[in-house]
Design a protein around this motif. Sequence first.
Motif, short mmCIF file in Angstrom:
data_model
loop_
_atom_site.label_atom_id
_atom_site.label_comp_id
_atom_site.label_asym_id
_atom_site.label_seq_id
_atom_site.Cartn_x
_atom_site.Cartn_y
_atom_site.Cartn_z
N ARG A 1 -110.75 -5.89 -2.81
CA ARG A 1 -110.57 -6.27 -1.41
C ARG A 1 -109.59 -7.43 -1.28
O ARG A 1 -109.69 -8.42 -1.99
CB ARG A 1 -111.91 -6.67 -0.79
N LYS A 2 -108.65 -7.30 -0.34
CA LYS A 2 -107.72 -8.37 -0.05
C LYS A 2 -108.41 -9.43 0.81
O LYS A 2 -109.19 -9.10 1.70
CB LYS A 2 -106.48 -7.82 0.66
N THR A 3 -108.08 -10.70 0.54
CA THR A 3 -108.71 -11.80 1.27
C THR A 3 -107.87 -12.27 2.47
O THR A 3 -108.30 -13.16 3.20
CB THR A 3 -108.97 -12.99 0.34
N GLU A 4 -106.68 -11.69 2.62
CA GLU A 4 -105.78 -12.02 3.73
C GLU A 4 -105.44 -13.50 3.75
O GLU A 4 -105.21 -14.10 4.80
CB GLU A 4 -106.38 -11.56 5.06
N GLY A 5 -105.42 -14.10 2.57
CA GLY A 5 -105.06 -15.50 2.41
C GLY A 5 -104.69 -15.78 0.98
O GLY A 5 -105.09 -15.04 0.06
N GLY A 6 -103.93 -16.84 0.76
CA GLY A 6 -103.47 -17.18 -0.58
C GLY A 6 -104.44 -18.06 -1.33
O GLY A 6 -105.22 -18.82 -0.75
N ALA A 7 -104.40 -17.93 -2.65
CA ALA A 7 -105.15 -18.77 -3.58
C ALA A 7 -106.64 -18.85 -3.29
O ALA A 7 -107.21 -19.93 -3.12
CB ALA A 7 -104.56 -20.19 -3.62
N PRO A 8 -107.33 -17.69 -3.24
CA PRO A 8 -108.80 -17.76 -3.15
C PRO A 8 -109.35 -18.46 -4.39
O PRO A 8 -109.01 -18.09 -5.51
CB PRO A 8 -109.22 -16.29 -3.09
N CYS A 9 -110.18 -19.47 -4.18
CA CYS A 9 -110.60 -20.33 -5.30
C CYS A 9 -112.12 -20.43 -5.42
O CYS A 9 -112.61 -21.18 -6.27
CB CYS A 9 -110.01 -21.73 -5.15
N TYR A 10 -112.87 -19.68 -4.61
CA TYR A 10 -114.33 -19.80 -4.64
C TYR A 10 -114.93 -18.53 -4.07
O TYR A 10 -114.47 -18.01 -3.05
CB TYR A 10 -114.78 -21.00 -3.80
N VAL A 11 -115.98 -18.04 -4.74
CA VAL A 11 -116.75 -16.92 -4.22
C VAL A 11 -118.22 -17.23 -4.42
O VAL A 11 -118.62 -17.78 -5.45
CB VAL A 11 -116.38 -15.58 -4.91
N SER A 12 -119.03 -16.94 -3.42
CA SER A 12 -120.48 -17.17 -3.51
C SER A 12 -121.20 -15.98 -2.90
O SER A 12 -120.62 -15.19 -2.14
CB SER A 12 -120.88 -18.46 -2.79
N ILE A 13 -122.48 -15.86 -3.22
CA ILE A 13 -123.30 -14.72 -2.82
C ILE A 13 -124.38 -15.22 -1.85
O ILE A 13 -124.99 -16.27 -2.08
CB ILE A 13 -123.95 -14.06 -4.04
N SER A 14 -124.65 -14.48 -0.80
CA SER A 14 -125.69 -14.87 0.14
C SER A 14 -127.06 -14.82 -0.53
O SER A 14 -127.27 -14.08 -1.48
CB SER A 14 -125.68 -13.94 1.36
N PRO A 15 -128.02 -15.63 -0.05
CA PRO A 15 -129.37 -15.59 -0.63
C PRO A 15 -129.98 -14.20 -0.60
O PRO A 15 -130.74 -13.83 -1.51
CB PRO A 15 -130.16 -16.57 0.26
N GLU A 16 -129.65 -13.42 0.42
CA GLU A 16 -130.16 -12.05 0.52
C GLU A 16 -129.39 -11.08 -0.36
O GLU A 16 -129.78 -9.91 -0.48
CB GLU A 16 -130.10 -11.60 1.98
N GLU A 17 -128.27 -11.55 -0.92
CA GLU A 17 -127.40 -10.74 -1.78
C GLU A 17 -126.89 -9.50 -1.08
O GLU A 17 -126.67 -8.45 -1.71
CB GLU A 17 -128.09 -10.40 -3.11
N ASP A 18 -126.65 -9.63 0.22
CA ASP A 18 -126.06 -8.52 0.98
C ASP A 18 -124.63 -8.82 1.41
O ASP A 18 -123.97 -7.99 2.02
CB ASP A 18 -126.91 -8.20 2.20
N ARG A 19 -124.11 -10.02 1.08
CA ARG A 19 -122.76 -10.42 1.44
C ARG A 19 -122.21 -11.37 0.37
O ARG A 19 -122.97 -12.03 -0.34
CB ARG A 19 -122.76 -11.18 2.77
N ILE A 20 -120.89 -11.44 0.31
CA ILE A 20 -120.25 -12.52 -0.45
C ILE A 20 -119.31 -13.27 0.48
O ILE A 20 -118.89 -12.75 1.53
CB ILE A 20 -119.47 -12.00 -1.68
N PHE A 21 -119.00 -14.51 0.09
CA PHE A 21 -118.14 -15.39 0.88
C PHE A 21 -117.01 -15.90 0.00
O PHE A 21 -117.23 -16.23 -1.17
CB PHE A 21 -118.94 -16.56 1.43
N VAL A 22 -115.82 -15.96 0.56
CA VAL A 22 -114.64 -16.38 -0.21
C VAL A 22 -113.90 -17.47 0.55
O VAL A 22 -113.70 -17.37 1.77
CB VAL A 22 -113.69 -15.19 -0.47
N ALA A 23 -113.48 -18.52 -0.18
CA ALA A 23 -112.65 -19.59 0.38
C ALA A 23 -111.23 -19.45 -0.17
O ALA A 23 -111.04 -19.36 -1.38
CB ALA A 23 -113.22 -20.96 0.02
N ASN A 24 -110.25 -19.41 0.73
CA ASN A 24 -108.85 -19.28 0.35
C ASN A 24 -108.15 -20.62 0.53
O ASN A 24 -107.93 -21.08 1.67
CB ASN A 24 -108.17 -18.22 1.22
N TYR A 25 -107.78 -21.24 -0.58
CA TYR A 25 -107.28 -22.62 -0.55
C TYR A 25 -105.98 -22.73 0.25
O TYR A 25 -105.88 -23.53 1.18
CB TYR A 25 -107.07 -23.12 -1.99
N SER A 26 -104.96 -21.95 -0.12
CA SER A 26 -103.68 -22.09 0.58
C SER A 26 -103.64 -21.26 1.86
O SER A 26 -102.85 -21.53 2.76
CB SER A 26 -102.52 -21.72 -0.34
#
Length: 351
Positions: free
Chosen positions: A88-113
């Motif tokens: 999956r594309k993050t539609e942003g540059g330099a993704p530097c972090y991924v985490s999983i929801s407590p329910e494990e039904d989603r992930i979250f991504v932070a794009n630094y640049s």
Amino acid sequence: MERSDEVLFYVGTYSPVGEQGIRLCTLNRSTGDMRVLEGTSGIENPSYLAVNHAGSVLYAVSEKDEGEVQAFAIDPGSKVLSPLGSIRKTEGGAPCYVSISPEEDRIFVANYSGGNVNVFPLSADGSILEMSAQIRHTGSGSRQDRQEAPHPHSVIPGSTGDRLFVCDLGLDQVIIYRQEEDELVKQAAVDLPPGSGPRHLTLHPSGKWAYLINELNNTVTVFAKDEQHDELTVLQHVSTLPESYIAGSDDSGADIHITPCGRYLYASNRGHDSIALFLIDALTGLLEPADWQSTGGRTPRNFAILGGKLLAANQNSGTIVSFHIDGDSGRLIPTGNELEIPTPVCVKELK
């Protein structure tokens, strides 16, 4: 594969797509000895990883100009990785972090640049579905060399996956979002002193406090955390460096973790190349600096606590160094063991 005296972990690196960017490794709980078991190629710069609780899926960002996030199935026996579903594309540059929801039904991504944060739903097998929500930050901070634009550096789920803490290095803010249907709604923003550069946040096992490492001014900020609404109130700022040390341009805070017992907090310093130990007051959550331990390498971008040990990933010296954690004092004792891996920048335990 795993024996009772061993802990398995994955290492993310900065590597070209044709090299083994993710390594499967083992740690001996008694000695601190480490070995590489397998390697996975096919992903460029897998700089941050997340593993689900079942140990069946690993998620990795691909930190490049056109960012991506990918899921890998973990073989139940060999623990070898194989691609799972679509990239999956993050539609942003330099993704530097991924985490999983407590329910494990989603992930979250932070794009630094890219300045944006993504939400991706997960299918039943853990594969990543099409992006369901994202938000783009605007603004800048006080330092034009590093804060000329927003730079989300991490996204940490709160008590439930419906609330997210986003540390934005460029804005000097920790922004709290609620997820409502297909939108991220801003709930609050906590301002840090100008030039702080908030990077990573960790939550205390009690749920009462949160701790933030600030990259640009080498500090840890302590927050009281409202358990019901995940609101943050600043309690303390404390330096991650010794009083006698004069910080230079290469000094920057990097990673932060708390021992499962909730008594000790560690923060890594690049430049000083150390792990700072803080004692956590059991009543107030405030920190008391206690010790600094050399990481035995250069640029400890990341570290992990597993198997009673602390593993420091020294990015610029290409080593992971293991330390025993003294249970009575929290101090780090070198085991004498190190593992050579090019540009290690993330260590994640396979539980």
